[in-house]
Design a protein around this motif. Sequence first.
Motif, PDB file in Angstrom:
ATOM      1  N   PHE A  44     -18.845 100.747  40.056  1.00 38.12           N
ATOM      2  CA  PHE A  44     -18.306 101.203  38.772  1.00 38.12           C
ATOM      3  C   PHE A  44     -16.789 101.051  38.740  1.00 38.12           C
ATOM      4  CE2 PHE A  44     -16.316 105.148  40.100  1.00 38.12           C
ATOM      5  CZ  PHE A  44     -16.987 105.486  41.269  1.00 38.12           C
ATOM      6  N   ASN A  46     -23.072 105.100  41.161  1.00 34.16           N
ATOM      7  CA  ASN A  46     -22.790 106.212  40.267  1.00 34.16           C
ATOM      8  C   ASN A  46     -23.768 107.373  40.435  1.00 34.16           C
ATOM      9  OD1 ASN A  46     -20.616 106.345  38.485  1.00 34.16           O
ATOM     10  ND2 ASN A  46     -21.369 104.614  37.307  1.00 34.16           N
ATOM     11  N   ILE A  57     -23.250 112.412  39.639  1.00 28.69           N
ATOM     12  CA  ILE A  57     -22.619 111.124  39.309  1.00 28.69           C
ATOM     13  C   ILE A  57     -21.251 111.120  39.981  1.00 28.69           C
ATOM     14  CG2 ILE A  57     -21.769 109.674  37.417  1.00 28.69           C
ATOM     15  CD1 ILE A  57     -23.913 110.933  35.637  1.00 28.69           C
TER      16      ILE A  57
END
Lengths: 465, 494
Positions: free
Chosen positions: B287, B410, B439
């Motif tokens: 991410f 994540n 997360i």
Amino acid sequence: MSAPRPSISQEDFQQLGHELFKELSGDQVLTLNLTAEKTDFSRWNDARVRQTGGVTDASLSMTLTQSRGSASARTLHRAENIQSLSGDLRRDLAVLKDELKRLSSDVAELPADPFLTPAQNFGKSRQAHFGTTPGESEVADRLGKLLAGAPLTGIFSSGRMIRANSNSLGQDHWFETDLSHFDFSWVATDAQGQDRAVKLDWAGPNFDEDAIRHEIADAREKMALMMRPKKKIKPGAYRTYLTPASVAEVYTLISGIFGETAVRKWGSPARLMRAGDQAASVVQNLSSKVTIHEDLSKGSVPVFNSEGERGRDLTTVVKNGKFQQSLISRSSAAEFGLDSNAAAESEYIRAVRMEGGSLSEKDIVAGLGEGLYLSNLHYLNWSDFSAGRLTGMTRYACFWVENGKLSAPIEDLRWDDSMFRFLGSELEDLTNAVKFLPTNSTYEFRQLGGCHVPGALLKSFQYVL
Amino acid sequence: MCSPNSMALERPNSDGLKRLLEQAESPSWKKAQWIGLREVSETTTSRSVRDGLPESNQRSSTRGWMVEVLGDGQFAYISTPDRSVESLREAVDRAIVRAESAARYGVFKFTAKQRPPSRGHFESPFVKAVDSVRPAQITDFLTRVCSAMKVGPEIVRAQAVLRTVETDFAYASTNGANWSQSFVMSTTHYGVVSQKDGKTQRRSDSGSYARSRQMGLEILDAADFDRARVIGEQAVELLSAENCPTGPTELVLSPDQMMLQIHESIGHPLEIDRILGDERNYAGSSFVKLKDFGNLQYGSKVLNVTFDPTVVGEFASYRFDDSGEEARREYIIRDGVLQRGLGGLESQARSGIPGVSNFRSCSWNRAPIDRMANLNLEPGDRSFDQIIGSIDDGIYMESNQSWSIDDYRNKFQFGCEYGRRIKNGKLAGVVRNPNYRGISTPFWNALKQVGGRDTMGVWGTPHCGKGEPNQIIRVGHASPVCHFSGIEVFGGDS
């Protein structure tokens, strides 16, 4: 194109054995297991070469068993020594003989293992599957033209893999196979900078450009659907279709639970499926649609285990949802007073074959109606091993289905559910078509085998995040 | 020239490799911009005892070369166990062919700058050599550990494992690199399965193979028997413990669970080659974007994470990575802000962002890629009692037993072996099946308190998997006790 060269020949393996067996004394028995490969690895990122190389490797395991004591109180002792082979027979033999002396000295002082059984001559076998692979100087060009600048990332592996087993009692097994494996992902970026991806996976003994082109064309089509706006799904239970690739991913976890030692000593969830076990106050079964075999007849794995026992072509582990037969190694057989069924030493299913059902491929999405179509799963692990609960993520081309049609790709979801639900009470049907998914594991050596599995339509599957 | 038998016996030697390169050189080598030769020799001895009986006694040795060539800006390699002059000549010629044919498709035009001409030597410290204790004595020790864990009939399986590894690296190249490293590493793993009335629980010595250090047989210590007894007692305790409750709570994690949390949701997402997309077909991407370095608020202000290959005895300490770059301690996250990626010279050149010396391979038969080494969460200033004392209602968890995260690093879910309720500032009843999910960046931004140096634990794992083809590598993680606020916890079905 050419046939791959082996890293070690069967004749050389037999010659090593012949020389090493001459070094034994008394009632020592030596078992040899060979793992070897000569592989071409070509790693790509967005149709550009990231790393390219060739690996030649061969590793010989020597397991020495020795008995001590009088005829009425004989005990067995064992140790193992593994050495990489250079390919120079003279040099390798010198090293192996030295290590055999060390092994002999170790075995002489180790305590007895009461669950060891004397080695036997379990016979001979030879399996050979040859093919053709691209040469070293042409692999980049051939792949480069196939990828043709498409956003494809992954690895192409090709070459020969060898497994062999012999012992000083005359046993002699040989398995070799050529395999090319095209293991890639089509990854494109959408207007918001988010990745969208579709999985491609092809393997065969002969490098087949047409088959690879077909995979790429198929991925291109799926990508068109993947570029639609993503749908965010709230946690909850939904009707779900798992493709064969997703079902194969489930087997990376559950193929090890049906071993006899796992059931008796590790708290395997299969324990709950066994009638008469004190843990199973009510025996839990999977769906009557579920039948799982260890099928060694397809030729993707050797028929022999590390002790040289030759496995049955078919061992039915689960039949119509009921736990039929555990996988039993010689050690477990001795410990629990059972007969060995020539299982792998760690008692996992070496070649999974799951029977199909009645769902036709053309009826899958219509049959799903409204729910989730999961092309791939990712990073599975047990959330409660003894209860058979697993967790994992969705990955690649996963879609929301509405009115019997693929509607929109989804944002990724974490799921957490029990195998006794999704392969049990919530299993609605399996596809009639069964697909072979080759393993893509290359830890230490390229691994053999894979799964023959159908897709699975579930009445509900639990998503948590 | 070394004779075959002497080559078989002597340890890898970078001066010897340098001489071999000079001896083997042939006119065809002029096509290469650079040639490097890396030799790895590794011997692993593993002994395990199950329920007091010998389960496995194995000694495994591997040795070979990776011959690397740079041709037309493209690196190519040939890995071979054949360490003869003829083999070296053949390997270089084959690698040149590969490099030249792949160069037109190359992801980047590399230079020899990505293979610095480093010189030197490193040896990891140890006290007791791995062959200083006879196999029978080791087996006896492990048998006694099993006995100590078998506190009652509820313990249906007890396993004790010792693994030692001796690794030698030697490296030489045509631009003058000449360095070597030697490591001695040891791991113990002790664990039990307990069963009663249909329930099954597991307990181990801080998680699977977590007790991994650069050290010798001094790892076997009389304190192991006390720990073994506690493992057995806690496994029995778990059978009658309540199931971990479900819901958001104050979560305190011990260092042996922080290890996996750091590993999966800080280490892997920050590997630069992942961010550049190399792993998208296997371990996944991240991410994190390149533009995030220097400004992403990765965690709360008390989050400080270092890449530190200089910690004596931590599992992945070294002086050079496999490109020859010298290793230094660097902040990866400082006061919660992302500073630097985990990427070696190749990734630094491709990405243009600062990295660290972490271009590593597991052995001679795999090409180096960006790997974690020692990745540590720096201590704060709170004691364990202060952290627990500050919480009215929460859960404390120890020892990882399950881990799962998505392919962008994540959404994660972890399961631990052992938990305790925290009630009114004190540790209270034991809970079984303690799990939590979250997360990554919201989780790290929920980090409220960080324990001081006296709460630190230094752990490692020999089993970090990544790469195509796949490789397993050793990593180290040190962390204090940490408190996170508002985390979703839940129990199990059994």
